[in-house]
Design a protein around this motif. Structure first.
Motif, PDB file in Angstrom:
ATOM      1  N   VAL A 242       0.776  -0.989   0.047  1.00 28.30           N
ATOM      2  CA  VAL A 242       0.099  -0.002  -0.171  1.00 28.30           C
ATOM      3  C   VAL A 242       0.925   1.406   0.101  1.00 28.30           C
ATOM      4  CG1 VAL A 242      -1.588   1.398   1.450  1.00 28.30           C
ATOM      5  CG2 VAL A 242      -1.818  -1.239   1.023  1.00 28.30           C
ATOM      6  N   ILE A 243       1.870   1.281   0.836  1.00 32.13           N
ATOM      7  CA  ILE A 243       2.802   2.533   1.053  1.00 32.13           C
ATOM      8  C   ILE A 243       3.428   2.743  -0.340  1.00 32.13           C
ATOM      9  CG2 ILE A 243       4.845   3.687   2.230  1.00 32.13           C
ATOM     10  CD1 ILE A 243       3.804   2.040   4.584  1.00 32.13           C
ATOM     11  N   ALA A 244       3.978   1.727  -0.983  1.00 37.40           N
ATOM     12  CA  ALA A 244       4.646   1.877  -2.266  1.00 37.40           C
ATOM     13  C   ALA A 244       3.597   2.539  -3.299  1.00 37.40           C
ATOM     14  CB  ALA A 244       5.221   0.652  -2.743  1.00 37.40           C
ATOM     15  N   HIS A 245       2.496   2.034  -3.216  1.00 36.41           N
ATOM     16  CA  HIS A 245       1.436   2.523  -4.061  1.00 36.41           C
ATOM     17  C   HIS A 245       1.136   4.113  -3.737  1.00 36.41           C
ATOM     18  CE1 HIS A 245      -2.715   3.172  -6.203  1.00 36.41           C
ATOM     19  NE2 HIS A 245      -1.907   2.383  -6.977  1.00 36.41           N
ATOM     20  N   MET A 246       1.025   4.546  -2.565  1.00 31.86           N
ATOM     21  CA  MET A 246       0.778   5.843  -2.136  1.00 31.86           C
ATOM     22  C   MET A 246       2.139   6.863  -2.378  1.00 31.86           C
ATOM     23  SD  MET A 246       0.380   7.016   2.079  1.00 31.86           S
ATOM     24  CE  MET A 246       2.003   6.664   2.373  1.00 31.86           C
ATOM     25  N   LEU A 247       3.189   6.255  -2.467  1.00 33.17           N
ATOM     26  CA  LEU A 247       4.107   7.049  -2.489  1.00 33.17           C
ATOM     27  C   LEU A 247       4.259   7.341  -4.028  1.00 33.17           C
ATOM     28  CD1 LEU A 247       6.984   5.646   0.085  1.00 33.17           C
ATOM     29  CD2 LEU A 247       5.678   7.805   0.198  1.00 33.17           C
ATOM     30  N   ARG A 248       3.607   6.663  -4.960  1.00 33.72           N
ATOM     31  CA  ARG A 248       3.600   6.994  -6.346  1.00 33.72           C
ATOM     32  C   ARG A 248       2.692   8.221  -6.509  1.00 33.72           C
ATOM     33  NH1 ARG A 248       2.108   1.294  -8.796  1.00 33.72           N
ATOM     34  NH2 ARG A 248       1.020   2.598 -10.302  1.00 33.72           N
ATOM     35  N   TYR A 249       1.726   8.655  -5.510  1.00 32.52           N
ATOM     36  CA  TYR A 249       1.027   9.882  -5.672  1.00 32.52           C
ATOM     37  C   TYR A 249       1.686  10.959  -4.632  1.00 32.52           C
ATOM     38  CZ  TYR A 249      -1.566   6.857  -8.486  1.00 32.52           C
ATOM     39  OH  TYR A 249      -1.947   5.950  -9.547  1.00 32.52           O
ATOM     40  N   ASP A 250       0.811  11.246  -3.606  1.00 33.22           N
ATOM     41  CA  ASP A 250       1.291  12.059  -2.618  1.00 33.22           C
ATOM     42  C   ASP A 250       0.473  11.778  -1.293  1.00 33.22           C
ATOM     43  OD1 ASP A 250       2.116  14.546  -1.565  1.00 33.22           O
ATOM     44  OD2 ASP A 250       0.848  15.874  -2.562  1.00 33.22           O
ATOM     45  N   VAL A 251       1.167  11.587  -0.253  1.00 35.04           N
ATOM     46  CA  VAL A 251       0.845  11.094   1.031  1.00 35.04           C
ATOM     47  C   VAL A 251      -0.348  11.472   1.664  1.00 35.04           C
ATOM     48  CG1 VAL A 251       1.334  10.615   3.632  1.00 35.04           C
ATOM     49  CG2 VAL A 251       3.276  10.461   1.643  1.00 35.04           C
ATOM     50  N   ILE A 252      -0.774  12.916   1.821  1.00 29.73           N
ATOM     51  CA  ILE A 252      -1.889  13.423   2.302  1.00 29.73           C
ATOM     52  C   ILE A 252      -3.275  13.071   1.766  1.00 29.73           C
ATOM     53  CG2 ILE A 252      -2.779  15.438   3.499  1.00 29.73           C
ATOM     54  CD1 ILE A 252      -0.055  16.128   4.621  1.00 29.73           C
ATOM     55  N   PRO A 253      -3.093  13.843   0.344  1.00 28.14           N
ATOM     56  CA  PRO A 253      -4.406  13.434  -0.349  1.00 28.14           C
ATOM     57  C   PRO A 253      -4.732  12.057  -0.501  1.00 28.14           C
ATOM     58  CG  PRO A 253      -2.526  14.991  -1.665  1.00 28.14           C
ATOM     59  CD  PRO A 253      -2.210  14.591  -0.376  1.00 28.14           C
ATOM     60  N   TYR A 254      -3.893  11.378  -0.659  1.00 33.64           N
ATOM     61  CA  TYR A 254      -3.963   9.920  -0.904  1.00 33.64           C
ATOM     62  C   TYR A 254      -4.602   9.422   0.495  1.00 33.64           C
ATOM     63  CZ  TYR A 254      -2.981   4.985  -2.143  1.00 33.64           C
ATOM     64  OH  TYR A 254      -3.045   3.653  -2.669  1.00 33.64           O
ATOM     65  N   GLU A 255      -4.028   9.504   1.665  1.00 33.31           N
ATOM     66  CA  GLU A 255      -4.665   9.061   2.826  1.00 33.31           C
ATOM     67  C   GLU A 255      -6.294   9.524   3.084  1.00 33.31           C
ATOM     68  OE1 GLU A 255      -2.260   8.523   6.252  1.00 33.31           O
ATOM     69  OE2 GLU A 255      -0.435   8.314   5.051  1.00 33.31           O
ATOM     70  N   LYS A 256      -6.307  10.781   2.770  1.00 31.43           N
ATOM     71  CA  LYS A 256      -7.572  11.532   2.787  1.00 31.43           C
ATOM     72  C   LYS A 256      -8.760  10.843   1.836  1.00 31.43           C
ATOM     73  CE  LYS A 256      -6.902  15.807   5.081  1.00 31.43           C
ATOM     74  NZ  LYS A 256      -7.129  17.134   4.980  1.00 31.43           N
ATOM     75  N   LEU A 257      -8.248  10.438   0.628  1.00 34.01           N
ATOM     76  CA  LEU A 257      -8.989   9.750  -0.261  1.00 34.01           C
ATOM     77  C   LEU A 257      -9.305   8.327   0.260  1.00 34.01           C
ATOM     78  CD1 LEU A 257     -10.563   9.614  -3.066  1.00 34.01           C
ATOM     79  CD2 LEU A 257      -8.490   8.897  -3.949  1.00 34.01           C
ATOM     80  N   VAL A 258      -8.448   7.639   0.703  1.00 32.70           N
ATOM     81  CA  VAL A 258      -8.865   6.394   1.273  1.00 32.70           C
ATOM     82  C   VAL A 258      -9.905   6.539   2.627  1.00 32.70           C
ATOM     83  CG1 VAL A 258      -7.934   4.266   2.587  1.00 32.70           C
ATOM     84  CG2 VAL A 258      -6.510   5.127   0.348  1.00 32.70           C
ATOM     85  N   LEU A 259      -9.380   7.421   3.544  1.00 33.86           N
ATOM     86  CA  LEU A 259     -10.366   7.306   4.489  1.00 33.86           C
ATOM     87  C   LEU A 259     -11.813   7.863   4.117  1.00 33.86           C
ATOM     88  CD1 LEU A 259      -9.849   7.172   7.785  1.00 33.86           C
ATOM     89  CD2 LEU A 259      -7.666   7.331   6.371  1.00 33.86           C
ATOM     90  N   TYR A 260     -11.832   8.663   3.165  1.00 33.86           N
ATOM     91  CA  TYR A 260     -13.141   9.099   2.437  1.00 33.86           C
ATOM     92  C   TYR A 260     -13.800   7.756   2.058  1.00 33.86           C
ATOM     93  CZ  TYR A 260     -16.240  10.610  -1.147  1.00 33.86           C
ATOM     94  OH  TYR A 260     -17.295  10.801  -1.901  1.00 33.86           O
TER      95      TYR A 260
END
Ligand code: NAY
Length: 295
Positions: A242-260
């Motif tokens: 998961v983290i490797a996929h996230m790091l292809r994008y941007d940490v905070i917007p990615y985590e917020k999208l997942v929490l959403y």
């Protein structure tokens, strides 16, 4: 200081569509974590978009978290780091009034403070509050490299209980442990090396990805405490997909999208200059989310 050991979630700061702090979603996020057994929170750190919020907003976020976690025996660390000492002092005094259990401050950045100025900065914050202090080392963002002498000096002060170590240099983590002794606590700060940090002597971890994977990291931490290293390795491998996929994008917007997508927060809004994903990026992350057995 036992209550600070273990895994601590570096909470996101949910925002509504207009970019205003969304206290209701923040409460849901805290509740979501508490329901999964998480009892330690790092409030208003990098993950919490601290430097994109006003000092007053940072105070409001802390008050909301303290209220929501009341009666849950949670340990709450208020990040009060600012580039100016006086704002950190204001936040530290507020943290005490608000009911936080400790404060933490990133090294002052931007004005290239000398080691003496950095020491004075921490001394002034520590003198302003009886709450324990956790130094926050994040050279990737601050550009400031702290010396082992600095850590040794901090460890000799009763109010400084340890360091949140956000660097991939685990040799340095181990050297801090060797120089400062076992009473100086170290929290690993990069979730992608949670296992390595623990092996090299960390007492716990403060992480952003615990927002979206609380169960995985809670069992991961139990396996580590129990010395079950083959399960630890499996958990790290799972988390890192998961983290490797996230790091292809941007940490905070990615985590917020997942929490959403998980239904925890009302919108994935971030504050500029951070940006929302393009429709294509969003579709790619949603597709990853839909097939991930971890998220
Ligand atoms: C903070 O203050 O919120 C943290 O440092 C939490 C730790 C995170 N560090 C940063 C810089 O965001 O979880 C990590 C990090 O997001 C993760 O390891 C991905 O690199």
């Amino acid at each position: 200081n036992e209550k600070f050991k273990g895994m601590m979630t570096a909470l996101l700061t949910p925002m509504d569509e207009r970019g205003t702090v969304d206290a209701e979603s923040l409460r849901r996020l805290v509740r979501h974590q508490l329901d999964r057994g998480i009892r330690r929170f790092y409030v208003g750190g990098s993950t919490g978009e601290a430097f994109l919020l006003t000092v007053e907003e940072r105070m409001g976020v802390l008050e909301t978290v303290v209220e929501e976690a009341a009666g849950e025996q949670a340990a709450i660390v208020a990040h009060v780091g600012c580039i100016g000492t006086s704002d950190s002092v204001r936040l530290a005094r507020h943290a005490e009034r608000a009911g936080a259990d400790a404060v933490s401050a990133v090294v002052p950045f931007y004005y290239k403070a000398s080691m003496k100025q950095i020491r004075d900065h921490y001394e002034t914050i520590m003198a302003a509050t009886p709450l324990p202090m956790i130094v926050y080392h994040f050279p990737g963002a601050t550009g400031v490299q702290l010396s082992l002498d600095f850590y040794e000096d901090m460890a000799s002060r009763p109010s400084c209980i340890g360091v949140k170590f956000t660097s991939l240099n685990l040799f340095e983590l181990q050297q801090i442990r060797a120089r400062c002794g076992d009473d100086f606590l170290i929290w690993n700060g990069h979730d992608e090396v949670f296992a390595g940090g623990g092996l090299m002597g960390a007492d716990g971890a403060i992480g952003s990805t615990f927002n979206m994977m609380p169960d995985l990291f809670a069992s991961f931490y139990r396996d580590m405490a129990g010395g079950d290293w083959s399960s630890v390795r499996e958990a790290q491998t799972e988390a890192n997909a998961v983290i490797a996929h996230m790091l292809r994008y941007d940490v905070i917007p990615y985590e917020k999208l997942v929490l959403y997508l998980q239904g925890v927060i009302a919108t994935p809004t971030v504050r500029r200059p951070l940006t929302q994903f393009t429709p294509e990026e969003r579709r790619a992350i949603e597709a990853f989310y839909a097939q991930s057995g971890t998220l």
